[in-house]
Design a protein around this motif. Structure first.
Motif, PDB file in Angstrom:
ATOM      1  N   TYR A 349       0.741  -1.421   0.101  1.00  0.00           N
ATOM      2  CA  TYR A 349       0.092   0.104  -0.017  1.00  0.00           C
ATOM      3  C   TYR A 349       0.612   1.414   0.119  1.00  0.00           C
ATOM      4  O   TYR A 349       0.674   2.388  -0.738  1.00  0.00           O
ATOM      5  N   GLY A 350       1.962   1.344   0.864  1.00  0.00           N
ATOM      6  CA  GLY A 350       2.921   2.673   0.905  1.00  0.00           C
ATOM      7  C   GLY A 350       3.681   2.652  -0.410  1.00  0.00           C
ATOM      8  O   GLY A 350       3.758   3.907  -0.912  1.00  0.00           O
ATOM      9  N   ALA A 351       4.111   1.453  -1.250  1.00  0.00           N
ATOM     10  CA  ALA A 351       4.865   1.815  -2.361  1.00  0.00           C
ATOM     11  C   ALA A 351       3.825   2.190  -3.450  1.00  0.00           C
ATOM     12  O   ALA A 351       4.458   2.855  -4.280  1.00  0.00           O
ATOM     13  N   GLY A 352       2.447   1.917  -3.246  1.00  0.00           N
ATOM     14  CA  GLY A 352       1.640   2.662  -4.271  1.00  0.00           C
ATOM     15  C   GLY A 352       1.035   3.714  -4.388  1.00  0.00           C
ATOM     16  O   GLY A 352       0.535   4.416  -4.983  1.00  0.00           O
ATOM     17  N   MET A 353       1.613   4.374  -3.243  1.00  0.00           N
ATOM     18  CA  MET A 353       0.965   5.874  -2.940  1.00  0.00           C
ATOM     19  C   MET A 353       1.748   6.822  -3.973  1.00  0.00           C
ATOM     20  O   MET A 353       2.783   6.714  -4.344  1.00  0.00           O
ATOM     21  N   ALA A 354       0.796   7.959  -4.273  1.00  0.00           N
ATOM     22  CA  ALA A 354       1.400   9.024  -5.136  1.00  0.00           C
ATOM     23  C   ALA A 354       2.619   9.374  -4.912  1.00  0.00           C
ATOM     24  O   ALA A 354       3.824   9.703  -5.730  1.00  0.00           O
ATOM     25  N   HIS A 355       3.287   9.905  -3.495  1.00  0.00           N
ATOM     26  CA  HIS A 355       4.266  10.176  -3.488  1.00  0.00           C
ATOM     27  C   HIS A 355       5.223   9.273  -2.190  1.00  0.00           C
ATOM     28  O   HIS A 355       5.197   9.490  -1.178  1.00  0.00           O
ATOM     29  N   ALA A 356       5.363   8.003  -2.849  1.00  0.00           N
ATOM     30  CA  ALA A 356       5.981   7.187  -1.852  1.00  0.00           C
ATOM     31  C   ALA A 356       7.182   7.524  -1.471  1.00  0.00           C
ATOM     32  O   ALA A 356       8.032   8.157  -2.125  1.00  0.00           O
ATOM     33  N   SER A 357       7.780   7.007  -0.172  1.00  0.00           N
ATOM     34  CA  SER A 357       8.904   7.297   0.326  1.00  0.00           C
ATOM     35  C   SER A 357       9.195   6.225   1.379  1.00  0.00           C
ATOM     36  O   SER A 357       8.326   5.483   1.635  1.00  0.00           O
ATOM     37  N   TRP A 358      10.315   6.321   2.065  1.00  0.00           N
ATOM     38  CA  TRP A 358      10.640   5.502   3.168  1.00  0.00           C
ATOM     39  C   TRP A 358       9.532   5.624   4.334  1.00  0.00           C
ATOM     40  O   TRP A 358       9.306   4.827   4.948  1.00  0.00           O
ATOM     41  N   LEU A 359       9.018   6.691   4.452  1.00  0.00           N
ATOM     42  CA  LEU A 359       7.992   7.163   5.323  1.00  0.00           C
ATOM     43  C   LEU A 359       6.697   6.222   5.153  1.00  0.00           C
ATOM     44  O   LEU A 359       6.019   5.535   5.976  1.00  0.00           O
ATOM     45  N   THR A 360       6.290   6.417   3.855  1.00  0.00           N
ATOM     46  CA  THR A 360       5.088   5.319   3.534  1.00  0.00           C
ATOM     47  C   THR A 360       5.428   3.818   3.598  1.00  0.00           C
ATOM     48  O   THR A 360       4.447   3.221   3.941  1.00  0.00           O
ATOM     49  N   MET A 361       6.681   3.502   3.280  1.00  0.00           N
ATOM     50  CA  MET A 361       6.936   2.119   3.846  1.00  0.00           C
ATOM     51  C   MET A 361       7.207   1.802   5.349  1.00  0.00           C
ATOM     52  O   MET A 361       7.408   0.471   5.528  1.00  0.00           O
ATOM     53  N   LEU A 362       7.479   2.762   6.008  1.00  0.00           N
ATOM     54  CA  LEU A 362       8.070   2.426   7.301  1.00  0.00           C
ATOM     55  C   LEU A 362       7.231   1.482   8.020  1.00  0.00           C
ATOM     56  O   LEU A 362       7.469   0.573   8.700  1.00  0.00           O
ATOM     57  N   PRO A 363       5.707   1.729   8.131  1.00  0.00           N
ATOM     58  CA  PRO A 363       4.946   0.892   8.927  1.00  0.00           C
ATOM     59  C   PRO A 363       4.883  -0.515   8.586  1.00  0.00           C
ATOM     60  O   PRO A 363       5.195  -1.466   9.340  1.00  0.00           O
ATOM     61  N   GLY A 364       4.875  -0.961   7.203  1.00  0.00           N
ATOM     62  CA  GLY A 364       5.051  -2.190   6.846  1.00  0.00           C
ATOM     63  C   GLY A 364       6.303  -2.810   7.059  1.00  0.00           C
ATOM     64  O   GLY A 364       6.513  -4.012   7.281  1.00  0.00           O
ATOM     65  N   SER A 365       7.339  -2.201   6.991  1.00  0.00           N
ATOM     66  CA  SER A 365       8.844  -2.344   7.168  1.00  0.00           C
ATOM     67  C   SER A 365       8.945  -2.962   8.600  1.00  0.00           C
ATOM     68  O   SER A 365       9.766  -4.020   8.836  1.00  0.00           O
ATOM     69  N   LEU A 366       8.667  -2.219   9.747  1.00  0.00           N
ATOM     70  CA  LEU A 366       8.637  -2.208  10.887  1.00  0.00           C
ATOM     71  C   LEU A 366       7.843  -3.784  11.080  1.00  0.00           C
ATOM     72  O   LEU A 366       8.075  -4.666  12.038  1.00  0.00           O
ATOM     73  N   LEU A 367       6.584  -3.782  10.878  1.00  0.00           N
ATOM     74  CA  LEU A 367       5.746  -5.009  10.838  1.00  0.00           C
ATOM     75  C   LEU A 367       6.520  -6.250  10.531  1.00  0.00           C
ATOM     76  O   LEU A 367       6.480  -7.384  11.229  1.00  0.00           O
ATOM     77  N   CYS A 368       6.982  -6.235   9.174  1.00  0.00           N
ATOM     78  CA  CYS A 368       7.944  -7.315   8.677  1.00  0.00           C
ATOM     79  C   CYS A 368       8.898  -7.777   9.531  1.00  0.00           C
ATOM     80  O   CYS A 368       9.064  -9.134   9.876  1.00  0.00           O
ATOM     81  N   GLY A 369       9.622  -6.767  10.031  1.00  0.00           N
ATOM     82  CA  GLY A 369      11.102  -7.190  10.809  1.00  0.00           C
ATOM     83  C   GLY A 369      10.562  -7.727  12.318  1.00  0.00           C
ATOM     84  O   GLY A 369      11.086  -8.477  12.791  1.00  0.00           O
ATOM     85  N   ALA A 370       9.428  -6.920  12.616  1.00  0.00           N
ATOM     86  CA  ALA A 370       8.724  -7.692  13.901  1.00  0.00           C
ATOM     87  C   ALA A 370       8.514  -8.942  13.918  1.00  0.00           C
ATOM     88  O   ALA A 370       8.572  -9.681  14.731  1.00  0.00           O
ATOM     89  N   GLY A 371       7.871  -9.235  12.748  1.00  0.00           N
ATOM     90  CA  GLY A 371       7.120 -10.751  12.465  1.00  0.00           C
ATOM     91  C   GLY A 371       8.447 -11.681  12.451  1.00  0.00           C
ATOM     92  O   GLY A 371       8.202 -12.912  13.005  1.00  0.00           O
ATOM     93  N   LEU A 372       9.563 -11.431  11.700  1.00  0.00           N
ATOM     94  CA  LEU A 372      10.580 -12.079  11.737  1.00  0.00           C
ATOM     95  C   LEU A 372      11.190 -12.532  12.954  1.00  0.00           C
ATOM     96  O   LEU A 372      11.395 -13.622  13.431  1.00  0.00           O
ATOM     97  N   GLY A 373      11.345 -11.424  13.796  1.00  0.00           N
ATOM     98  CA  GLY A 373      11.703 -11.644  15.245  1.00  0.00           C
ATOM     99  C   GLY A 373      10.853 -12.313  16.094  1.00  0.00           C
ATOM    100  O   GLY A 373      11.678 -13.180  17.070  1.00  0.00           O
ATOM    101  N   LEU A 374       9.616 -12.358  15.669  1.00  0.00           N
ATOM    102  CA  LEU A 374       8.835 -13.303  16.518  1.00  0.00           C
ATOM    103  C   LEU A 374       8.886 -14.804  15.875  1.00  0.00           C
ATOM    104  O   LEU A 374       8.540 -15.614  16.766  1.00  0.00           O
ATOM    105  N   THR A 375       9.178 -14.833  14.813  1.00  0.00           N
ATOM    106  CA  THR A 375       9.292 -16.299  14.196  1.00  0.00           C
ATOM    107  C   THR A 375      10.573 -17.043  14.326  1.00  0.00           C
ATOM    108  O   THR A 375      10.699 -18.138  14.665  1.00  0.00           O
ATOM    109  N   ASN A 376      11.560 -16.132  14.451  1.00  0.00           N
ATOM    110  CA  ASN A 376      12.983 -16.986  14.078  1.00  0.00           C
ATOM    111  C   ASN A 376      13.328 -17.664  15.388  1.00  0.00           C
ATOM    112  O   ASN A 376      13.912 -18.945  15.133  1.00  0.00           O
ATOM    113  N   THR A 377      13.516 -17.239  16.573  1.00  0.00           N
ATOM    114  CA  THR A 377      13.981 -17.776  17.844  1.00  0.00           C
ATOM    115  C   THR A 377      13.015 -18.756  18.035  1.00  0.00           C
ATOM    116  O   THR A 377      13.586 -19.896  18.364  1.00  0.00           O
TER     117      THR A 377
END
Length: 527
Positions: A349-377
């Motif tokens: 959703y963030g990448a598809g915005m008209a003025h996409a940036s690292w900020l529009t990608m930030l929520p999804g990036s944080l959730l992906c990293g958190a999900g990996l942290g929950l899974t890996n160990t």
């Protein structure tokens, strides 16, 4: 906190941590410089894929055999050999003047890295045998390995900014020299008098089947997916995999003991291993291309933007351990993969915005990293804790092999989807572009992310110049292609989360039983 009462063990731990740092950095720092390699080495999109996949496939090739070699010929000896090989091949990578030389040297670098990884575990297991000391040593090893993975993108970007791309590889040649000194000073030689024979047939057939599948995904579109050459590759791949199953079934000392798949917690954890490597890890290879190609970021800014994707993987694992103890890994592992999928949905959703940036990608990036942290160990602990101690090494080997094989396949598959997504957009937007081969070539160049280099091609094509005078169409095609890849990653994460729930079943895991007051009869694995 004191990690070891023995100075020699402390030096050995320093050696293990330094080599684990190298291994982690070599996985996560290289993706940041792929767009640079595309320009400097004139590497096409397929070459960029092979630069990453050569390393991964080589790790898979040596993973299961290194343990047997180290047990028979000496763990320190094999550790030294693998470190020397990693250092020399890193030097060759840094001196490479063509993509083909870099790909070949990356393969041998991956062999050294994979062998080094297995030796790290063997050294820690031998020299740190007391309970608390052993736990602290493995904990420190995991932290340093995580730092290498988490900070690799920004380190790679900074190296390119202050020096050049070669030093992303050359730095490991220097670090290897220091690591060798620590290995000679601290690591004790050890062998296993009852070492198993090397399962050469199993290694060769598994490696051939993995390579065949990756080659088909990567080169298939050029060969023609229905062409005799492509179908021959598919047939050879299938026969290799069947041969692997037969060899392992008949071997008295198999590399893979398939009976462990009847243990529900192990199978559930394995779904988590594959889930992470069907979504989070392969996408990290392509995310720098999005930041640099679609958003126009520099190497350093791209690396900084990637921190939101990687840093949660270092912060969340302690929480994951507590959640696994309280609620059981069979709930936490699917939750982690569901979170990864949700993160990809938000990133798309963030990448598809008209003025996409690292900020529009930030929520999804944080959730992906958190999900990996929950899974890996929880995945690692459950995979080894759900089997008897004498099978823990084999279970760990299967888990690591599943990770690397699924990673290699999905690096190729995500690349294929990225190109196909770009191609489908260009086909719709340029109905007058009749040359199919040229359009696919254009799609591959767009997928590589170096949109600025396409200016000459645009000037040479009247159709493209008229339809896209300012390059907006190519940019939109790249964004669309990444949307397809993110959709796949989301579906893959959620599908394997569901498969993990089914595999775990309703019973608790053995790791949870060990710290709970549940009836121990209820903790026995289903066979």
């Amino acid at each position: 906190m004191t990690l070891s009462r023995s100075p020699r063990n402390a030096v050995a731990l320093a050696a293990v941590c330094l080599t684990s740092l190298m291994f982690g950095l070599e996985i996560s720092s290289v993706p940041t410089v792929l767009p640079t390699l595309e320009s400097v080495l004139h590497a096409d999109f397929k070459a960029l894929q092979w630069i990453m996949n050569a390393y991964t496939l080589a790790c898979t090739t040596v993973l299961m055999g290194t343990g047997a070699l180290a047990d028979r010929f000496g763990r320190k000896r094999i550790y030294v050999a693998s470190c020397v090989m990693f250092g020399i091949t890193s030097l060759v990578c840094g001196l490479a003047q063509s993509a083909s030389v870099l790909i070949v040297s990356r393969f041998f670098q991956g062999m050294g890295g994979g062998a080094m990884l297995i030796c790290q575990v063997a050294v820690l297991s031998h020299q740190f045998q007391a309970g608390r000391e052993r736990s602290n040593a493995f904990g420190m090893w995991g932290i340093i390995f995580g730092i290498g993975l988490g900070f690799g993108p920004i380190i790679g970007g900074l190296i390119v900014a202050v020096a050049n791309w070669q030093w992303v590889f050359l730095i490991h040649a220097l670090i290897s020299i220091v690591a060798l000194g620590l290995i000679f000073a601290g690591v004790q030689e050890s062998r296993d008098p009852h070492a198993q024979h090397l399962d050469v047939a199993g290694m060769l057939t598994l490696s051939a089947s993995c390579f065949g599948l990756v080659y088909f995904i990567t080169q298939g579109p050029d060969l023609g997916l229905g062409s005799p050459a492509a179908l021959s590759i598919v047939a050879a791949t299938a026969l290799s995999f069947i041969a692997f199953l037969v060899v392992e079934k008949r071997s008295p000392r198999p590399m893979f003991d398939f009976s462990v798949f009847r243990i529900r917690p192990f199978s559930g954890a394995l779904c988590g291993s594959m889930g992470m490597n069907c979504s989070y890890w392969p996408f990290m290879i392509y995310l720098p291309i999005y930041f640099q190609g679609a958003l126009g970021y520099t190497n350093v800014k791209s690396g900084l933007s990637l921190l939101a994707y990687t840093l949660p993987t270092l912060v969340v694992p302690p929480l994951a351990e507590r959640l696994a103890l309280r609620f059981d890994a069979r709930r936490v592992i699917p939750l982690g993969m569901f979170t990864i999928g949700l993160g990809f949905m938000l990133m798309r959703y963030g990448a598809g915005m008209a003025h996409a940036s690292w900020l529009t990608m930030l929520p999804g990036s944080l959730l992906c990293g958190a999900g990996l942290g929950l899974t890996n160990t929880p995945v690692t602990n459950t995979a080894t804790g759900s089997v008897s101690p004498n099978r823990a090494g084999m279970a760990s080997g299967i888990d690591m092999s599943a990770r690397l094989i699924s990673l290699a396949i999905n690096i190729a598959l995500m690349g294929y989807l990225l190109v196909e997504g770009v191609l489908s957009y260009l086909t719709r937007a340029l109905p007058g572009f009749s040359d199919t081969a040229s359009l696919r070539s254009l799609a591959e160049q767009v997928a590589a992310g170096n949109l600025a280099s396409l200016a000459n091609l645009a000037r040479d094509s009247a159709t493209l110049t008229t339809a896209d005078p300012h390059g907006a169409l190519l940019h939109a095609a790249l964004v669309h292609g990444f949307g397809v890849v993110m959709l796949y990653a989301m579906i893959a994460a959620w599908a394997l989360a569901l498969l993990s729930v089914v595999a775990f079943g309703a019973g608790p895991t053995r790791a949870h039983c060990a710290t709970s007051t549940l009836d121990k009869d209820a903790c026995r694995p289903s066979m």
